[in-house]
Design a protein around this motif. Structure first.
Motif, PDB file in Angstrom:
ATOM      1  N   TYR A 417       0.872  -1.241  -0.021  1.00  0.00           N
ATOM      2  CA  TYR A 417       0.084  -0.079  -0.135  1.00  0.00           C
ATOM      3  C   TYR A 417       0.960   1.422  -0.050  1.00  0.00           C
ATOM      4  O   TYR A 417       0.254   2.396   0.189  1.00  0.00           O
ATOM      5  CB  TYR A 417      -0.988   0.122   1.349  1.00  0.00           C
ATOM      6  N   ASP A 418       2.243   1.123  -0.071  1.00  0.00           N
ATOM      7  CA  ASP A 418       2.980   2.420  -0.032  1.00  0.00           C
ATOM      8  C   ASP A 418       2.797   3.319   0.934  1.00  0.00           C
ATOM      9  O   ASP A 418       2.846   4.405   0.841  1.00  0.00           O
ATOM     10  CB  ASP A 418       2.973   3.042  -1.213  1.00  0.00           C
ATOM     11  N   VAL A 419       2.711   2.807   2.367  1.00  0.00           N
ATOM     12  CA  VAL A 419       2.529   3.342   3.468  1.00  0.00           C
ATOM     13  C   VAL A 419       3.474   2.995   4.506  1.00  0.00           C
ATOM     14  O   VAL A 419       3.786   1.893   4.759  1.00  0.00           O
ATOM     15  CB  VAL A 419       1.025   3.258   4.128  1.00  0.00           C
ATOM     16  N   LEU A 420       4.141   4.006   5.236  1.00  0.00           N
ATOM     17  CA  LEU A 420       5.380   3.591   6.128  1.00  0.00           C
ATOM     18  C   LEU A 420       4.911   4.005   7.647  1.00  0.00           C
ATOM     19  O   LEU A 420       4.423   5.214   7.902  1.00  0.00           O
ATOM     20  CB  LEU A 420       6.561   4.618   5.872  1.00  0.00           C
ATOM     21  N   VAL A 421       4.862   3.131   8.433  1.00  0.00           N
ATOM     22  CA  VAL A 421       4.354   3.238   9.993  1.00  0.00           C
ATOM     23  C   VAL A 421       5.736   2.933  10.917  1.00  0.00           C
ATOM     24  O   VAL A 421       6.742   2.344  10.449  1.00  0.00           O
ATOM     25  CB  VAL A 421       3.248   2.455  10.060  1.00  0.00           C
ATOM     26  N   ALA A 422       5.546   3.286  12.140  1.00  0.00           N
ATOM     27  CA  ALA A 422       6.551   2.955  13.241  1.00  0.00           C
ATOM     28  C   ALA A 422       6.304   2.054  14.031  1.00  0.00           C
ATOM     29  O   ALA A 422       4.944   1.661  14.227  1.00  0.00           O
ATOM     30  CB  ALA A 422       7.070   4.278  13.615  1.00  0.00           C
ATOM     31  N   PHE A 423       7.180   1.632  15.155  1.00  0.00           N
ATOM     32  CA  PHE A 423       6.693   0.841  16.092  1.00  0.00           C
ATOM     33  C   PHE A 423       7.060   1.312  17.413  1.00  0.00           C
ATOM     34  O   PHE A 423       7.731   2.305  17.511  1.00  0.00           O
ATOM     35  CB  PHE A 423       7.425  -0.504  15.852  1.00  0.00           C
ATOM     36  N   THR A 424       7.022   0.740  18.357  1.00  0.00           N
ATOM     37  CA  THR A 424       7.383   0.967  19.987  1.00  0.00           C
ATOM     38  C   THR A 424       8.226   0.097  20.526  1.00  0.00           C
ATOM     39  O   THR A 424       8.314  -1.218  20.305  1.00  0.00           O
ATOM     40  CB  THR A 424       6.018   1.544  20.754  1.00  0.00           C
ATOM     41  N   GLU A 425       8.913   0.570  21.461  1.00  0.00           N
ATOM     42  CA  GLU A 425      10.158  -0.191  22.040  1.00  0.00           C
ATOM     43  C   GLU A 425       9.541  -1.227  23.101  1.00  0.00           C
ATOM     44  O   GLU A 425       9.981  -2.406  23.288  1.00  0.00           O
ATOM     45  CB  GLU A 425      11.010   0.604  22.864  1.00  0.00           C
ATOM     46  N   TYR A 426       8.166  -0.844  24.040  1.00  0.00           N
ATOM     47  CA  TYR A 426       8.148  -1.688  24.987  1.00  0.00           C
ATOM     48  C   TYR A 426       6.881  -2.373  24.598  1.00  0.00           C
ATOM     49  O   TYR A 426       6.977  -3.608  24.738  1.00  0.00           O
ATOM     50  CB  TYR A 426       7.522  -1.055  26.232  1.00  0.00           C
ATOM     51  N   ASN A 427       5.671  -1.950  24.242  1.00  0.00           N
ATOM     52  CA  ASN A 427       4.572  -2.707  23.897  1.00  0.00           C
ATOM     53  C   ASN A 427       4.608  -2.889  22.517  1.00  0.00           C
ATOM     54  O   ASN A 427       4.431  -2.037  21.604  1.00  0.00           O
ATOM     55  CB  ASN A 427       3.262  -2.351  24.465  1.00  0.00           C
ATOM     56  N   ARG A 428       5.118  -4.123  21.904  1.00  0.00           N
ATOM     57  CA  ARG A 428       5.524  -4.328  20.814  1.00  0.00           C
ATOM     58  C   ARG A 428       4.276  -4.466  19.814  1.00  0.00           C
ATOM     59  O   ARG A 428       4.390  -4.849  18.658  1.00  0.00           O
ATOM     60  CB  ARG A 428       6.414  -5.437  20.538  1.00  0.00           C
ATOM     61  N   ASN A 429       3.197  -4.793  20.532  1.00  0.00           N
ATOM     62  CA  ASN A 429       1.751  -4.812  19.761  1.00  0.00           C
ATOM     63  C   ASN A 429       1.304  -3.474  19.063  1.00  0.00           C
ATOM     64  O   ASN A 429       0.280  -3.377  18.352  1.00  0.00           O
ATOM     65  CB  ASN A 429       0.795  -5.520  20.587  1.00  0.00           C
ATOM     66  N   VAL A 430       2.206  -2.616  19.559  1.00  0.00           N
ATOM     67  CA  VAL A 430       1.629  -1.061  19.053  1.00  0.00           C
ATOM     68  C   VAL A 430       2.260  -0.589  17.889  1.00  0.00           C
ATOM     69  O   VAL A 430       3.470  -0.503  17.849  1.00  0.00           O
ATOM     70  CB  VAL A 430       1.750  -0.200  20.264  1.00  0.00           C
ATOM     71  N   ILE A 431       1.253  -0.243  16.967  1.00  0.00           N
ATOM     72  CA  ILE A 431       1.942   0.811  15.782  1.00  0.00           C
ATOM     73  C   ILE A 431       1.759   2.195  16.174  1.00  0.00           C
ATOM     74  O   ILE A 431       0.762   2.616  16.687  1.00  0.00           O
ATOM     75  CB  ILE A 431       1.373   0.470  14.412  1.00  0.00           C
ATOM     76  N   ARG A 432       2.826   2.902  15.873  1.00  0.00           N
ATOM     77  CA  ARG A 432       3.234   4.332  16.362  1.00  0.00           C
ATOM     78  C   ARG A 432       2.816   5.233  14.956  1.00  0.00           C
ATOM     79  O   ARG A 432       3.547   5.038  14.016  1.00  0.00           O
ATOM     80  CB  ARG A 432       4.594   4.626  17.104  1.00  0.00           C
ATOM     81  N   LEU A 433       1.899   6.058  15.113  1.00  0.00           N
ATOM     82  CA  LEU A 433       1.638   6.734  14.077  1.00  0.00           C
ATOM     83  C   LEU A 433       1.818   8.436  14.244  1.00  0.00           C
ATOM     84  O   LEU A 433       1.283   8.973  15.183  1.00  0.00           O
ATOM     85  CB  LEU A 433       0.130   6.662  13.652  1.00  0.00           C
ATOM     86  N   GLU A 434       3.014   8.918  13.637  1.00  0.00           N
ATOM     87  CA  GLU A 434       3.357  10.348  13.900  1.00  0.00           C
ATOM     88  C   GLU A 434       3.738  11.099  12.429  1.00  0.00           C
ATOM     89  O   GLU A 434       4.825  11.361  12.262  1.00  0.00           O
ATOM     90  CB  GLU A 434       4.445  10.269  14.767  1.00  0.00           C
ATOM     91  N   PRO A 435       2.440  10.995  11.751  1.00  0.00           N
ATOM     92  CA  PRO A 435       2.838  11.889  10.399  1.00  0.00           C
ATOM     93  C   PRO A 435       3.171  13.196  10.576  1.00  0.00           C
ATOM     94  O   PRO A 435       3.071  13.770  11.718  1.00  0.00           O
ATOM     95  CB  PRO A 435       1.622  11.760   9.650  1.00  0.00           C
ATOM     96  N   PRO A 436       3.927  13.853   9.712  1.00  0.00           N
ATOM     97  CA  PRO A 436       4.231  15.440   9.620  1.00  0.00           C
ATOM     98  C   PRO A 436       2.697  16.158  10.020  1.00  0.00           C
ATOM     99  O   PRO A 436       1.893  15.803   9.658  1.00  0.00           O
ATOM    100  CB  PRO A 436       4.689  15.582   8.367  1.00  0.00           C
TER     101      PRO A 436
END
Length: 472
Positions: A417-436
């Protein structure tokens, strides 16, 4: 005195043009041999090693094939203005064209002074004294040091929270709640650990240990999985700190610069810490810039005499000229383009759309949370995504499988889908979304449509598709 005939052989160095033209195979080999072979393992799992970024603009990266990748990662909150904002490019080019000075250690710097004034103007209360550095870790080291000195030797203990992340340099690593990052380093021991946002635990710590002089907390925990506290907690914390003569350091490295929908996330509670720190987006996406901001009272207690002024003085690259003008321009853009308001509004829209997906896919999505454009999407433990008959057996493996579903989804969002997301250090079940912070509703709609389509495949096909991606 004889003149030495010295000849220095130039090593076999790559040029800038060589770097630009490097192919993926050579990039991979050099990364493995000279950067971090262990990290390369994880990049291969996610498919990141197949992409060579050629350029970036606004909300997108462009790869070697001209493919545009929507950036919902945002460099862990480092790209408030998007990629290569034209005003930031212009101010940096003008600085270079006019050959203005960069390092002004021997002289006063008008750029350093102007940036410090702007930060003091933005910061509430008496947060007026600014130390400039290059990274979040450096800013937080400065913050903890100024607070510890102001608290005094009789109150030398520092409180920090579970699942905290404050940096990887040794001082703030001692306040970072990660066995992985702490490794086997010998760290400072004058620390007290409490649950995040647990006011009773903090009260008990303050009341039982008069040597506590500082408490250090992220206003919104990033690595912890996008965890925030209610305004009432911060108000009670401020009152407790005042009562027990404890200094509060608010780590806003990731959640500051408007990411939460306020310039500082602590502003939601209408309280002011004694010290705070910024980094990431302060550099405008084009340079490394960080700042510690302390109240005048705290700063003067720590470094207020000629004898103590240079105990934690400016580093060689602290307040370097081009970085300062980049940050000055960025702060003006933040207000001129109403990016803080956009963060609040578009962030609320993103949370609402994600909540709709949670209701649609309750077996996959466990929770949606965040503030502004700092959002966490938590997936269920793997066993909870399976038919009921399989859950008891697989549940025993949930801890080992933590992060697998978020990893599968992150990898497929990029590949399909050409979309980049991030992850978190502690709870690895979480995707982190911090777009501009320039993110618009249409970008949110594009992201949601992609995620909806992917989740609609169901868990079995998601796993199969990910496994297939690893053998191609």
């Amino acid at each position: 005195m004889p003149v030495l005939d010295v000849k220095v052989r130039k090593p076999n160095l790559l040029s800038v043009e060589d770097a630009k033209e490097m192919n993926l195979a050579d990039m991979t080999e050099l990364f493995k041999d000279h950067v971090n072979p262990g990290q390369l393992h994880f990049m291969k799992l996610l498919g990141f090693h197949k992409i060579k970024i050629e350029s970036a603009e606004g909300m997108v990266y462009r790869d070697q094939n001209g493919r545009e990748i929507l950036d919902f990662f945002g460099g862990f909150g480092s790209l408030a203005f998007g990629h290569n904002h034209p005003r930031i490019l212009d101010v940096r080019k003008k600085f270079q064209d006019e050959k203005r000075h960069e390092i002004a250690m021997a002289f006063l710097s008008q750029y350093n002074a102007a940036l410090a004034k702007n930060l003091a103007e933005i910061a509430p209360g008496d947060l007026n004294m600014v130390f400039l550095g290059s990274s979040g870790s450096e800013a937080m080291e400065a913050a903890v040091k100024v607070a510890e000195r102001a608290a005094g030797p009789d109150k030398s203990k520092v409180v920090y929270a579970e699942n905290s992340f404050h940096g990887k340099t040794k001082g703030v690593l001692s306040l970072t709640d990660s066995p992985l990052y702490k490794g086997e380093f010998k760290l400072i021991e004058n620390t007290v650990r409490v649950p995040f946002a647990d006011i009773d635990a903090i009260r008990n710590a303050f009341e039982s240990d008069p040597e506590i002089g500082v408490i250090v907390l992220e206003t919104i925990q990033g690595g912890g999985g996008i965890i925030k506290a209610e305004p009432a907690f911060w108000q009670e914390l401020r009152a407790l700190c005042d009562k027990h003569n404890v200094l509060w350091v608010a780590d806003e490295v990731q959640c500051g610069m408007g990411r939460s929908g306020q310039f500082f996330a602590f502003e939601y509670a209408d309280v002011v810490p004694d010290v705070t720190a910024l980094a990431k987006s302060l550099g405008g996406g084009k340079c490394a810039m960080a700042a510690m901001i302390a109240t005048t009272e705290v700063y003067m207690k720590a470094y207020g005499t000629p004898k103590t002024a240079l105990i934690h003085g400016q580093a060689t690259f602290g307040g370097i000229g081009e970085a300062c003008v980049t940050s000055i321009e960025g702060l003006n853009i933040l207000y001129d383009e109403q990016l803080i308001e956009n963060s609040a509004q578009t962030g609320a829209y993103l949370l609402r759309r994600l909540e709709e997906l949670r209701e649609k896919y309750p077996k996959l999505i466990k929770d949606v949370r965040g503030q502004g454009l700092m959002v966490g999407l938590e997936f269920q433990d793997f066993s909870q995504t399976l038919p009921a008959v399989l859950r008891p057996v697989v549940a025993m493996l949930d801890e080992k499988l933590k992060g697998s579903l978020s990893g599968f989804i992150g990898a497929l969002m990029l590949r399909d889908y050409d979309v980049l997301v991030a992850f978190t250090e502690y709870n690895r079940n979480v995707i982190r979304l911090e777009p501009p912070l320039i993110c618009e509703q249409r970008h949110v709609d594009q992201f949601i449509a992609a995620l909806d389509n992917l989740l609609g495949r169901g868990i079995i096909r998601i796993v199969k598709d990910f496994v297939a991606s690893q053998v191609k």
